[in-house]
Scaffold this active site. Structure first.
Site, PDB file in Angstrom:
ATOM      1  N   LYS A 153       0.833  -1.215   0.000  1.00  0.00           N
ATOM      2  CA  LYS A 153       0.000   0.000   0.000  1.00  0.00           C
ATOM      3  C   LYS A 153       0.870   1.268   0.000  1.00  0.00           C
ATOM      4  CE  LYS A 153      -1.994  -1.105   3.876  1.00  0.00           C
ATOM      5  NZ  LYS A 153      -1.219  -2.324   4.161  1.00  0.00           N
ATOM      6  N   ARG A 157      -9.603   0.905   8.655  1.00  0.00           N
ATOM      7  CA  ARG A 157      -9.080  -0.389   9.096  1.00  0.00           C
ATOM      8  C   ARG A 157     -10.193  -1.275   9.661  1.00  0.00           C
ATOM      9  NH1 ARG A 157      -3.446   0.311   8.477  1.00  0.00           N
ATOM     10  NH2 ARG A 157      -2.303  -1.198   9.717  1.00  0.00           N
ATOM     11  N   ARG A 198      11.803  -5.096   4.869  1.00  0.00           N
ATOM     12  CA  ARG A 198      11.340  -3.715   4.661  1.00  0.00           C
ATOM     13  C   ARG A 198      12.266  -2.724   5.373  1.00  0.00           C
ATOM     14  NH1 ARG A 198       5.227  -1.842   5.340  1.00  0.00           N
ATOM     15  NH2 ARG A 198       5.303  -2.825   7.402  1.00  0.00           N
ATOM     16  N   ARG A 236      11.302  -0.947  10.902  1.00  0.00           N
ATOM     17  CA  ARG A 236      10.212  -0.653  11.830  1.00  0.00           C
ATOM     18  C   ARG A 236      10.194  -1.612  13.006  1.00  0.00           C
ATOM     19  NH1 ARG A 236       4.857   0.216   8.327  1.00  0.00           N
ATOM     20  NH2 ARG A 236       4.034  -0.882  10.143  1.00  0.00           N
ATOM     21  N   ARG A 277      -0.549  -8.968  13.309  1.00  0.00           N
ATOM     22  CA  ARG A 277      -1.182  -7.940  12.463  1.00  0.00           C
ATOM     23  C   ARG A 277      -1.967  -8.573  11.317  1.00  0.00           C
ATOM     24  NH1 ARG A 277       4.079  -4.931  11.407  1.00  0.00           N
ATOM     25  NH2 ARG A 277       2.962  -3.746   9.827  1.00  0.00           N
TER      26      ARG A 277
HETATM   27  P1  ADP Z   1       1.217  -1.613   7.430  1.00  0.00           P
HETATM   28  O1  ADP Z   1       1.686  -0.684   6.348  1.00  0.00           O
HETATM   29  O2  ADP Z   1       2.221  -2.625   7.791  1.00  0.00           O
HETATM   30  O3  ADP Z   1      -0.137  -2.176   7.184  1.00  0.00           O
HETATM   31  P2  ADP Z   1       0.613   0.764   8.950  1.00  0.00           P
HETATM   32  O4  ADP Z   1       1.798   1.653   8.813  1.00  0.00           O
HETATM   33  O5  ADP Z   1      -0.570   1.070   8.124  1.00  0.00           O
HETATM   34  O6  ADP Z   1       1.103  -0.739   8.728  1.00  0.00           O
HETATM   35  O7  ADP Z   1       0.157   0.668  10.472  1.00  0.00           O
HETATM   36  C1  ADP Z   1       1.069   0.376  11.493  1.00  0.00           C
HETATM   37  C2  ADP Z   1       0.307   0.342  12.801  1.00  0.00           C
HETATM   38  O8  ADP Z   1      -0.285   1.627  13.046  1.00  0.00           O
HETATM   39  C3  ADP Z   1      -0.863  -0.642  12.838  1.00  0.00           C
HETATM   40  O9  ADP Z   1      -0.468  -1.948  13.234  1.00  0.00           O
HETATM   41  C4  ADP Z   1      -1.774   0.010  13.897  1.00  0.00           C
HETATM   42  O10 ADP Z   1      -1.288  -0.209  15.207  1.00  0.00           O
HETATM   43  C5  ADP Z   1      -1.590   1.502  13.596  1.00  0.00           C
HETATM   44  N1  ADP Z   1      -2.570   2.013  12.614  1.00  0.00           N
HETATM   45  C6  ADP Z   1      -2.297   2.542  11.380  1.00  0.00           C
HETATM   46  N2  ADP Z   1      -3.422   2.933  10.771  1.00  0.00           N
HETATM   47  C7  ADP Z   1      -4.439   2.647  11.617  1.00  0.00           C
HETATM   48  C8  ADP Z   1      -5.857   2.796  11.561  1.00  0.00           C
HETATM   49  N3  ADP Z   1      -6.481   3.325  10.478  1.00  0.00           N
HETATM   50  N4  ADP Z   1      -6.589   2.375  12.643  1.00  0.00           N
HETATM   51  C9  ADP Z   1      -6.005   1.852  13.731  1.00  0.00           C
HETATM   52  N5  ADP Z   1      -4.680   1.678  13.846  1.00  0.00           N
HETATM   53  C10 ADP Z   1      -3.895   2.063  12.803  1.00  0.00           C
HETATM   54  P1  ADP Z   2       2.248  -1.803   3.172  1.00  0.00           P
HETATM   55  O1  ADP Z   2       2.225  -0.296   3.125  1.00  0.00           O
HETATM   56  O2  ADP Z   2       1.035  -2.419   2.548  1.00  0.00           O
HETATM   57  O3  ADP Z   2       2.528  -2.323   4.533  1.00  0.00           O
HETATM   58  P2  ADP Z   2       4.813  -1.578   1.791  1.00  0.00           P
HETATM   59  O4  ADP Z   2       4.571  -0.736   0.588  1.00  0.00           O
HETATM   60  O5  ADP Z   2       5.496  -0.940   2.944  1.00  0.00           O
HETATM   61  O6  ADP Z   2       3.452  -2.304   2.252  1.00  0.00           O
HETATM   62  O7  ADP Z   2       5.650  -2.863   1.308  1.00  0.00           O
HETATM   63  C1  ADP Z   2       6.127  -3.844   2.235  1.00  0.00           C
HETATM   64  C2  ADP Z   2       7.524  -4.323   1.808  1.00  0.00           C
HETATM   65  O8  ADP Z   2       7.418  -5.062   0.605  1.00  0.00           O
HETATM   66  C3  ADP Z   2       8.513  -3.188   1.509  1.00  0.00           C
HETATM   67  O9  ADP Z   2       9.803  -3.615   1.897  1.00  0.00           O
HETATM   68  C4  ADP Z   2       8.413  -3.013  -0.009  1.00  0.00           C
HETATM   69  O10 ADP Z   2       9.630  -2.512  -0.560  1.00  0.00           O
HETATM   70  C5  ADP Z   2       8.148  -4.432  -0.464  1.00  0.00           C
HETATM   71  N1  ADP Z   2       7.277  -4.497  -1.645  1.00  0.00           N
HETATM   72  C6  ADP Z   2       6.232  -3.697  -1.972  1.00  0.00           C
HETATM   73  N2  ADP Z   2       5.655  -4.079  -3.124  1.00  0.00           N
HETATM   74  C7  ADP Z   2       6.355  -5.182  -3.548  1.00  0.00           C
HETATM   75  C8  ADP Z   2       6.248  -6.058  -4.690  1.00  0.00           C
HETATM   76  N3  ADP Z   2       5.302  -5.877  -5.622  1.00  0.00           N
HETATM   77  N4  ADP Z   2       7.141  -7.083  -4.780  1.00  0.00           N
HETATM   78  C9  ADP Z   2       8.085  -7.268  -3.828  1.00  0.00           C
HETATM   79  N5  ADP Z   2       8.256  -6.485  -2.734  1.00  0.00           N
HETATM   80  C10 ADP Z   2       7.389  -5.452  -2.595  1.00  0.00           C
END
Ligand code: ADP
Ligand code: ADP
Length: 210
Positions: free
Chosen positions: A13, A88, A127, A155, A166
């Site tokens: 995302k 979420r 990541r 992270r 998660r």
């Molecule tokens: P990822 O990209 O791995 O899905 P995020 O960066 O979106 O993770 O979120 C990291 C953490 O921040 C989540 O595990 C949660 O604790 C919190 N968080 C982020 N967005 C939301 C949301 N919309 N509602 C509740 N918690 C959130």
């Molecule tokens: P999210 O915001 O959904 O948690 P991220 O964009 O942070 O996901 O991506 C999670 C990890 O996977 C990062 O290290 C990113 O560089 C890698 N990644 C993202 N898209 C791809 C893909 N299409 N193929 C392989 N690795 C990817």
């Protein structure tokens, strides 16, 4: 145009949201990024959010709604935003609907990035994030350029146990949003998120501009 990027943690995302924001010229609103910045700055909100984030739990809805309200009040957001990591759960989705409606807007599209759990765990362990730009990299799939490599960080919540938790939270609370938006009649597009980053990006643009 208001778009939602939906998908498990690690589905891509953030990566796709940044690219889409640049292509469409509308800002990305990533609640996770906003929360992590508050944690870094040790604001009262950050201190409250940290324990939930470290445990891989969702931060309480009222905290998140406040952040989204502020983000949408910014002039940069007046032509639409790309939501990454929000909503979420169903409560957040319903509140978002009300906020947008008041502004005469609605959810114009939901992009679901589909990636199986096993691939997610591998992605999360590799990541890395650039704290200066917020851009996301992967040690194998998308390595940071040399001038950035020295400052990237991992992270705190990207360790395997927290990631698995998660994923469970995603399955229980966030995945039901796919049928929620389908029932609402929103345009929901499922995209194969396992393909190479540029191919996923091209596919998203194809579904947005058929
Ligand atoms: P990822 O990209 O791995 O899905 P995020 O960066 O979106 O993770 O979120 C990291 C953490 O921040 C989540 O595990 C949660 O604790 C919190 N968080 C982020 N967005 C939301 C949301 N919309 N509602 C509740 N918690 C959130
Ligand atoms: P999210 O915001 O959904 O948690 P991220 O964009 O942070 O996901 O991506 C999670 C990890 O996977 C990062 O290290 C990113 O560089 C890698 N990644 C993202 N898209 C791809 C893909 N299409 N193929 C392989 N690795 C990817």
């Amino acid at each position: 145009m208001d778009l939602i990027l939906l998908g498990a943690p690690g589905a891509g995302k953030g990566t796709q949201g940044s690219r889409l924001a640049e292509t469409l010229g509308i800002p990305k609103v990533a609640t996770g990024d906003i929360l992590r910045e508050s944690v870094r700055e040790k604001t009262p909100l950050g201190l409250k959010a940290k324990e939930y984030m470290d445990a891989g739990e969702l931060v309480p809805d009222e905290v998140i709604l406040g952040l989204v309200h502020d983000a949408l009040a910014s002039p940069a957001a007046e032509n639409g935003v790309i939501f990454d990591g929000f909503p979420r759960n169903v409560k957040q989705a319903e509140d978002l609907g009300r906020i947008l409606e008041k502004a005469g807007r609605r959810v114009d599209g939901v992009i679901v990035l589909e990636v199986p759990d096993d691939a997610i765990v591998e992605r999360m362990s590799g990541r890395r994030t650039d704290p200066d730009t917020g851009l996301v990299y992967h040690v194998v799939h998308n390595p940071p350029p040399a001038e950035v490599a020295g400052r990237v960080i991992q992270r705190a919540d990207d360790h395997e146990d927290t990631v698995r938790h998660r994923l469970k939270v995603y399955a229980e609370q966030t995945a039901p949003l796919i049928s929620f938006y389908e029932r609402e009649g929103a345009v929901v597009s499922r995209v194969d998120g396992t393909r190479e980053i540029n191919e996923v990006q091209a596919e998203i643009l194809r579904v947005l501009r058929p």
